[in-house]
Write an enzyme that holds these catalytic residues in place. Structure first.
Site, PDB file in Angstrom:
ATOM      1  N   GLU A 408       0.816  -1.217   0.000  1.00  0.00           N
ATOM      2  CA  GLU A 408       0.000   0.000   0.000  1.00  0.00           C
ATOM      3  C   GLU A 408       0.853   1.271   0.000  1.00  0.00           C
ATOM      4  OE1 GLU A 408      -0.620  -2.717   1.635  1.00  0.00           O
ATOM      5  OE2 GLU A 408      -2.637  -3.303   1.015  1.00  0.00           O
ATOM      6  N   HIS A 475     -11.409  -6.048   8.825  1.00  0.00           N
ATOM      7  CA  HIS A 475     -12.096  -5.851   7.542  1.00  0.00           C
ATOM      8  C   HIS A 475     -13.388  -5.073   7.746  1.00  0.00           C
ATOM      9  CE1 HIS A 475      -9.441  -9.164   6.379  1.00  0.00           C
ATOM     10  NE2 HIS A 475      -9.672  -8.854   5.116  1.00  0.00           N
TER      11      HIS A 475
END
Ligand SMILES: Cc1ncc(C[n+]2csc(CCOP(=O)(O)OP(=O)(O)O)c2C)c(N)n1
Length: 669
Positions: A408, A475
């Site tokens: 990322e 998540h």
């Protein structure tokens, strides 16, 4: 610095075969300049006229050799010891001095110090303090060159200490997987602050790591200008024709403290001596004198000319007035100016799920902006884990719809690099939670770059977020508050398909970095009639979904739907319901005018309460609407725990039920 009597040998062989006299003398002059500037700075430091100095004495041949090997329109991303990059690019010295004094003729309007600046004029992109991020930025610039079919390379510097950061690994890996023409220049100067190389890495040479990335590497004597220039310029030529990354390890030494005040006590004397006799400037001078190319006279003349330039430019910078604080200007420069353009749509609509609206907006923005590149994990042929980019590859190709390695930070940095080259980028976080692995470049690079040196970060980061889907602590987060806190970022959070599409389109038109939150639980559960055409919606405008007189409900994202359900279940509640849609900019006008009308307000957010944006909204209301309030401002959010996985726990964690209790309580007050 004079070469001292010692048993050590300089061990530098200057091979002049490929160079004529003029070139050799020019190299010498180029080497002298940063050396003489530094010597002057050290004097000023002792006189207390400058506060800090990071010395590159002993390392000049690397900056000069690399810079002269590049074409003037090829980007260089230097570090704190690369003064030679700036002088070899012929930046007027007074501008550098002015920069170091925090004055207006510098490059950051006094907002950042030392070498922490970039300049499109000289194609230099300076570091941020965190060292590693610029390695990935170089990838983005190089990617833009490839996409724009330009045979150009990009050079980026790091110290050997910086190679221990994850950014280094990520940047090299991306560059290799995508075959980007980046020259990764590691200046191995023995110490990272006080840490010797033996405590920094555990392989013989940093160059040896290249094999693990499937990349070519070379070790170069960083104190030998002819070796640096010779090898680097040949490599540069070859990389332009055959684009690929190359890792270069320059062996050199840091002859002074990390910064002047910290000294070099921890460096053994012998080691210091050994490198002192390898001084890149002294040795080259001796060589030129021995070859009779340089005379003492000419040497003195060069030095006198450079010193005169330094003195004159220093005078000019000293005479320049300091910068005055101007609040409006400070605030205005945080974001690049953006004139919102409204694109209206025809009457023709279709019913779309939230997810389809996002996908359609993305597709239409891709059609509209040929310079827009999408990057994310599994977004190409696979279509992304939520299938938002399904079939995009067929329409736009794999150059513009790019699967990325799992990195990322590196990809956010690459997006920044694309923006430096005038392109637009979207980064899809597979889940908003994973942005934490790319947090540093978002909050420190993208958010601050316009304020620092007037460079846009034309990047949209899409954030599939939120709970209610039984996905547990990693998540399910809705982490908008990590970003609303940071000046320089825009934060958008739609609750409906129509808004999602229009706001996403605006995000791509806006040249500022936008964090675009998409709630996963809404993706397939919320449908709406959405115009088929391309259209935009403005940032900073809340939507008044319900109008009432007794209470104002303020919310955003999935929580808007919980509020709607609660209000539907209690038709007697006469409420204004504001869907914020945009958190930064925030529609304070809509908030205040509603609260002033109803006198009661409840803020519902999905995030846990403490430190969430709801807290700031509550504080603003208390300040602005104090006299209109009939009760204290109520905040409702999730529990102050991580997000649990089991259904019963998750339901208890989320604030839906608490909202119902609290609004009824508030109305009774
Ligand atoms: C992320 C981060 N951690 C720590 C620091 C503090 N710091 C600044 S420079 C430096 C040493 C860097 O060493 P190296 O990369 O070898 O470069 P050199 O200073 O030797 O040229 C350290 C620890 C920082 N700026 N950023």
């Amino acid at each position: 610095m004079k070469i001292k009597e010692t048993s050590f040998q300089p061990d530098i062989e200057f091979d002049r075969t490929d160079f004529n006299d003029g070139q050799l003398l020019a190299f010498y002059r180029e080497l002298l300049k940063p050396r003489l500037i530094e010597e002057k700075m050290l004097v000023l430091l002792r006189q207390g006229k400058i506060s800090k100095w990071f010395s590159g004495i002993g390392q000049e041949a690397i900056s000069i050799g690399v810079t002269l090997s590049l074409q003037k329109d090829e980007y260089i991303l230097p570090m704190h010891r690369n003064l030679g990059v700036f002088t070899a690019r012929e930046i007027p010295l007074y501008r550098l001095f002015s920069q170091w004094q925090g004055k207006a003729s510098g490059f950051t309007k006094g907002r950042d110090r030392s070498f922490h600046f970039g300049t499109q004029e000289y194609k230099i992109v300076g570091m941020i303090s965190h060292l590693g991020p610029q390695l990935g930025v170089a990838d983005g610039i190089a990617l833009a060159h490839r996409l724009q079919k330009e045979q150009k390379i990009t050079a980026v510097f790091t110290g050997e200490g910086g190679t221990s950061e994850g950014d280094f690994h990520e940047a090299l890996n991306i560059a290799s997987v995508w075959q980007l023409p980046v020259m990764f220049c590691v200046e191995n100067n023995g110490y990272g602050l006080s840490t010797p190389t033996s405590q920094q890495y555990n392989c013989e040479n940093i160059a040896d790591r290249a094999v693990g990335y499937g990349m070519e590497s070379h070790i170069i004597d960083g104190n030998n200008i002819l070796e640096v220039y010779g090898k680097v310029s040949r490599l540069a030529e070859s990389m332009r024709k055959d684009p690929r990354p190359v890792l270069l390890e320059f062996k050199t030494f840091r002859m002074r403290g990390h910064e002047e005040a910290s000294g070099t006590k921890y460096v053994p004397n012998d080691l210091m001596q050994q490198w002192a006799i390898k001084d890149p400037v002294d040795n080259f001078r001796e060589f030129l004198l021995a070859e009779k190319m340089l005379s003492e006279n000419l040497d003195n003349q060069y030095k006198a000319e450079i010193k005169q330039e330094i003195d004159e430019d220093l005078k000019k910078a000293n005479a320049e007035a300091g910068i005055d604080f101007n609040e409006t200007e400070e605030l205005n420069d945080v974001y690049q100016e953006f004139h919102y353009e409204e694109f209206t749509h025809s009457e023709e609509t279709e019913e779309l799920r939230f997810i389809d609206a996002v996908s359609q907006g993305l597709r239409q923005s891709m059609q509209r902006h040929e310079n827009l590149v999408l990057m994310g994990q599994d977004i190409a042929e696979y279509g992304g884990v939520f299938k938002i980019t399904e079939n995009f590859v067929e329409e736009f190709g794999t150059e513009r719809v790019r699967n990325t390695p799992i990195c990322e930070s590196g990809i956010v940095e690459t997006a920044m690099g694309l923006s430096i080259k005038g392109m637009k980028a979207m980064v899809e976080m597979q889940f908003a939670d994973f942005v934490s692995s790319g947090f540093n470049p978002v909050v420190n690079y993208l958010a601050k770059v316009h304020y620092r040196w007037n460079q846009q970060a034309d990047v949209v980061i899409r954030m599939p977020c939120g709970a209610g889907v039984g996905a547990g602590p990693f998540h399910s987060q809705t982490n908008e508050a990590w970003f609303t806190k940071t000046p320089g970022l825009k934060v958008i959070y739609p609750a409906f398909p129509y808004d999602a599409k229009g706001l996403l389109n605006t995000a791509f038109n806006d040249p500022n970095p936008v964090l675009f939150f998409e709630h996963k639980a809404l993706y397939r559960s919320i449908r709406q009639q959405v115009p088929k055409d391309y259209y935009t919606l403005p940032f900073g405008k809340a939507a008044l979904l319900r109008e009432g007189r007794d209470v104002t409900v303020i919310s955003f994202g999935a929580a808007v739907h919980w509020a709607l359900e609660t209000l539907d279940a209690h038709p007697n509640i006469d409420a204004d319901l504001l869907d914020l849609r945009s958190l930064q900019p925030l529609d304070t006008e809509a908030i205040f005018s509603s609260v002033k009308k109803t006198g009661k307000v409840i803020i519902l957010q999905e995030d846990s309460v403490f430190g969430g944006i709801g807290s700031d909204i509550a504080a603003m209301i208390a300040q602005e609407c104090f006299e209109a309030l009939d009760a204290s401002v109520i905040r409702v959010g999730s529990l102050e725990t991580p997000i649990p996985f089991s259904k019963a726990l998750e339901e208890g964690y989320l604030p839906k039920k608490r909202f119902e209790e609290k609004i009824l309580e508030l109305l009774k007050y």
